[in-house]
Design a protein around this motif. Structure first.
Motif, PDB file in Angstrom:
ATOM      1  N   HIS A  27      37.632  40.056  47.356  1.00  0.00           N
ATOM      2  CA  HIS A  27      37.353  39.310  48.446  1.00  0.00           C
ATOM      3  C   HIS A  27      37.867  39.085  49.583  1.00  0.00           C
ATOM      4  O   HIS A  27      37.354  38.815  50.604  1.00  0.00           O
ATOM      5  N   SER A  83      30.309  43.218  42.842  1.00  0.00           N
ATOM      6  CA  SER A  83      31.679  42.567  42.912  1.00  0.00           C
ATOM      7  C   SER A  83      31.338  41.503  41.915  1.00  0.00           C
ATOM      8  O   SER A  83      30.677  40.757  42.154  1.00  0.00           O
ATOM      9  N   TYR A  84      32.322  41.129  40.759  1.00  0.00           N
ATOM     10  CA  TYR A  84      32.222  40.120  40.190  1.00  0.00           C
ATOM     11  C   TYR A  84      33.326  39.913  39.199  1.00  0.00           C
ATOM     12  O   TYR A  84      34.466  40.510  39.161  1.00  0.00           O
ATOM     13  N   SER A  85      33.567  38.811  38.502  1.00  0.00           N
ATOM     14  CA  SER A  85      35.074  38.380  37.819  1.00  0.00           C
ATOM     15  C   SER A  85      34.639  38.670  36.394  1.00  0.00           C
ATOM     16  O   SER A  85      33.569  38.370  35.674  1.00  0.00           O
ATOM     17  N   TRP A  86      35.737  38.738  35.513  1.00  0.00           N
ATOM     18  CA  TRP A  86      35.388  39.116  34.161  1.00  0.00           C
ATOM     19  C   TRP A  86      35.419  37.923  33.342  1.00  0.00           C
ATOM     20  O   TRP A  86      36.666  37.596  32.754  1.00  0.00           O
ATOM     21  N   ASP A  87      34.542  37.141  33.636  1.00  0.00           N
ATOM     22  CA  ASP A  87      34.569  35.797  32.834  1.00  0.00           C
ATOM     23  C   ASP A  87      34.746  35.672  31.475  1.00  0.00           C
ATOM     24  O   ASP A  87      35.338  34.712  30.909  1.00  0.00           O
ATOM     25  N   VAL A 100      39.526  39.653  41.763  1.00  0.00           N
ATOM     26  CA  VAL A 100      38.641  39.136  42.685  1.00  0.00           C
ATOM     27  C   VAL A 100      39.171  38.737  43.865  1.00  0.00           C
ATOM     28  O   VAL A 100      38.711  38.916  45.173  1.00  0.00           O
ATOM     29  N   ARG A 108      38.246  31.852  41.865  1.00  0.00           N
ATOM     30  CA  ARG A 108      39.459  32.966  42.038  1.00  0.00           C
ATOM     31  C   ARG A 108      39.233  33.465  43.502  1.00  0.00           C
ATOM     32  O   ARG A 108      40.255  33.859  43.876  1.00  0.00           O
ATOM     33  N   TYR A 113      34.153  32.936  39.567  1.00  0.00           N
ATOM     34  CA  TYR A 113      34.383  33.913  40.653  1.00  0.00           C
ATOM     35  C   TYR A 113      34.749  33.010  41.856  1.00  0.00           C
ATOM     36  O   TYR A 113      35.631  33.485  42.766  1.00  0.00           O
ATOM     37  N   GLN A 145      42.782  34.915  43.652  1.00  0.00           N
ATOM     38  CA  GLN A 145      43.348  35.248  42.507  1.00  0.00           C
ATOM     39  C   GLN A 145      43.071  36.391  41.819  1.00  0.00           C
ATOM     40  O   GLN A 145      42.051  36.778  41.933  1.00  0.00           O
ATOM     41  N   ARG A 152      30.085  40.042  31.332  1.00  0.00           N
ATOM     42  CA  ARG A 152      30.217  41.536  31.594  1.00  0.00           C
ATOM     43  C   ARG A 152      29.181  42.336  31.154  1.00  0.00           C
ATOM     44  O   ARG A 152      28.677  43.112  31.898  1.00  0.00           O
TER      45      ARG A 152
END
Length: 303
Positions: A229, A153-157, A225, A217, A214, A222, A162
């Motif tokens: 979460h 699980s990660y955010s597309w910063d 993410v 968010r 992450y 948000q 990525r």
């Protein structure tokens, strides 16, 4: 009986998972067995996993076949995804040797079965054929453990982040960990929320890549993410003692920050720096459930 899985993909059997179009399941399988195995009920899935499996390459690849087990079968919309385990007690079978066994293994060269990616079920004693060919000396092939299944699980910063996550997932897979990543496993038109829910539910462990973005968010609930979460929080509330969710820090600021629900959990710090290799190795050991050796307890020196 045994499973015959044949692929044209180079080095496919070096990976813990393999996908096949649903239409190629049970190709080159006699009708009586097609009738028996075509409906993938829980009982059928269990029978398939109990059979030994021959993981072979199409003839033109000229790569050795291996023997092992199917440890997991996932049914997707248009394909089957299997998790596999190779039996270390069976030496890889060179293609030239396998060719001499095609008839004994019921691999039909007249129909070019050896040149077709497919999954067949054969009414043949695989172990007996290999014993007679002096390739093994075991009367039975033991079940093989399933590789640990991990969801990331990660955010597309950013594109760079990525790529970093994909490299981490690739490193885990090369170390025998069945890592699931949206970049690889989500098909066009697939429901992302359903993918997240299914992946978290089916995973043995979930790596939560905690960048500053992450954490922000996750706390603010948000976007994707926040949705992921929320699922993590719900499972943590249902099972407070679970070690399923592992925070993985990748941050430049110090001290490191974690989402509120994870801030008391032991984390692994994969931020750039001298400790990265040590922390990565510790994470891999943990995912394989390999415990750090504890020194033996000595006698009381005062007795």
């Amino acid at each position: 009986m045994y499973n015959l899985l044949m692929t044209a993909g180079e080095d496919d059997w070096d990976s813990p998972t393999w996908s096949l179009s649903t239409g190629r399941y049970l190709e080159h399988t006699v009708q009586i067995l097609r009738n028996r195995f075509e409906i993938l009920s829980p009982d059928t899935l269990q029978q398939l996993k109990q059979m030994p499996a021959l993981f072979a390459y199409e003839d033109f690849r000229d790569q050795p076949a291996t023997v092992g087990r199917i440890t997991e079968i996932q049914q997707l919309q248009h394909e089957l995804r299997i998790t596999l385990a190779i039996d270390p007690a069976v030496t890889p079978i060179p293609q030239a040797v396998l060719r001499t066994l095609y008839q004994d293994l019921d691999i039909n060269t007249r129909n070019l079965e050896h040149c077709r990616t497919h999954w067949a079920v054969k009414d043949i004693d695989l172990v007996g054929v290999l014993v007679r060919a002096n390739l093994i000396n075991l009367p039975l092939l033991p079940p093989q453990p399933r590789p640990p299944k991990v969801f990331i699980s990660y955010s597309w910063d950013s594109p760079e982040h990525r790529q970093w996550v994909a490299l981490l997932a690739g490193t885990l897979r090369s170390n025998g960990i069945d890592a699931t990543l949206d970049q690889w496993h989500v098909r066009g038109g697939e429901d992302l929320a359903g993918f997240m829910e299914r992946s978290i539910r089916e995973a043995d462990r979930v790596l939560v890549i905690c960048t500053e973005a992450y954490v922000e968010r996750a706390i603010g609930r948000q976007g994707g993410v926040g949705y992921e979460h929320t699922m993590v929080t719900g499972e943590l509330m249902r099972n407070v003692g679970t070690a399923k969710f592992i925070p993985v820090v990748r941050q430049t600021s110090r001290p490191a920050t974690l989402p509120t629900e994870l801030n008391t959990r032991l984390y692994f710090d994969l931020s750039p720096g001298a400790e990265y290799p040590t922390q990565l190795q510790a994470l891999i050991r943990d995912l394989h459930n390999v415990q750090t050796p504890i020194p033996p307890l000595g006698p009381n020196p005062f007795q």
